[in-house]
Design an enzyme around this catalytic site. Structure first.
Site, mmCIF file in Angstrom:
data_model
loop_
_atom_site.group_PDB
_atom_site.id
_atom_site.type_symbol
_atom_site.label_atom_id
_atom_site.label_comp_id
_atom_site.label_asym_id
_atom_site.label_seq_id
_atom_site.Cartn_x
_atom_site.Cartn_y
_atom_site.Cartn_z
ATOM 1 N N CYS A 272 43.149 16.240 -1.738
ATOM 2 C CA CYS A 272 42.459 16.892 -2.861
ATOM 3 C C CYS A 272 43.569 17.483 -3.711
ATOM 4 C CB CYS A 272 41.521 17.991 -2.369
ATOM 5 S SG CYS A 272 40.856 19.020 -3.710
ATOM 6 N N CYS B 98 41.957 12.992 -9.428
ATOM 7 C CA CYS B 98 40.980 13.723 -8.622
ATOM 8 C C CYS B 98 40.529 12.772 -7.516
ATOM 9 C CB CYS B 98 39.803 14.106 -9.506
ATOM 10 S SG CYS B 98 38.399 14.821 -8.625
#
Ligand code: DGL
Length: 270
Positions: free
Chosen positions: A188, A69
């Site tokens: 992302c 992440c």
């Protein structure tokens, strides 16, 4: 087992590549779906949540945890590595996904103008700018936050005109900062699911998109080759356990979109 953490589902795009390129290892995926998205949360909150997840993965038998992440890598990794790890277990390791992306970015750009798209948290942290300019001072980095995109992906709104509108808006805002940008990092882990939409947005330009899954998987393979003391602690059986902090039924349904196959998750409290 090798721990893979994400705020929600995005880390599954990274896990999928690990399973493909390093199929011999056992993986434990943890998605903090009950508290996702992290993208707009404060440094303190992302750090606290990520630390809880890392501790849980350690307790469940993972000596190595990958923060799959960008937001957690940007906001929590350094503090966990420097402050918490020595206290929790100095022999364990936590690695992120921004540094490996920065390390190879020079191989993708010819103009030395690189764009970064990410969550508000990742962009505000300036992590990509700091990491890239430390390694390649001649590369100019431009950034654009995309606050809507992770939520649209999590809601399954992957291919529709509404999503295309936001993708194009963010892409155009980025390109308006420099016409010389020739490479855009999808910073992302949710964004690779929107790759078709990004290609539509970039139609008529010569911009290419960098997806992190392969970069991170190759970097992990390299890390394990250089660290036999860690590699030997990882179990090998080709299994994956999926944990979610939200309902397993909901996780299993959306995870299929990310993984291309059905999985069965279990719930875990953090
Ligand atoms: N997948 C996360 C990332 O790579 C962000 C999603 C979220 O906002 O939680 O940044």
């Amino acid at each position: 087992m090798l721990g893979v953490f994400d705020s929600g589902f995005g880390g599954l795009t990274i896990l999928r590549k690990f399973q493909e390129l390093l199929p011999q290892y056992d993986y434990m995926f943890l998605g903090d779906n009950a508290r996702a998205p992290y993208g707009s949360r404060s440094f303190e909150t992302v750090y606290a949540y990520t630390l809880q997840a890392v501790r849980r993965l350690f307790d469940l038998g993972c000596p190595l945890v990958i923060l799959a992440c960008n937001t957690a890598s940007a906001k929590a990794l350094r503090t966990i590595q420097q402050h918490d790890l020595p206290l929790i277990n100095p022999d364990n390791r936590v690695l992120g996904i921004i540094r490996p992306t920065a390390e190879v970015i020079n191989t993708f750009t010819r103009t030395n103008h690189v764009g970064i798209l990410g969550t508000q948290g990742t962009i505000n942290s300036q992590s990509y700018i700091l990491e890239i300019q430390k390694l390649y001072p001649s590369i100019s980095v431009f950034q654009q936050p995309c606050p809507m995109l992770a939520a649209l992906v999590e809601a399954g709104e992957i291919s529709n005109p509404g999503t295309d509108y936001f993708v194009k808006k963010y892409f155009d805002n980025l390109m308006a900062q420099s016409p010389d940008i020739d490479v855009v990092v999808l910073g992302c882990t949710h964004y690779p699911l929107l790759i078709d939409s990004f290609h539509r947005a970039a139609d008529g330009t010569s911009v290419s998109f960098v997806q992190q899954d392969e970069i991170v998987a190759r970097s992990l393979a390299d890390y394990l080759a250089r660290h036999p003391e860690m590699e030997s602690r990882l179990s090998k059986g080709g299994r994956t356990i999926y944990y979610t902090t939200d309902t397993p039924e909901g996780f299993d349904k959306t995870a299929e979109v990310f993984l291309g196959r059905r999985v069965k998750s279990e719930r875990v409290e953090l």
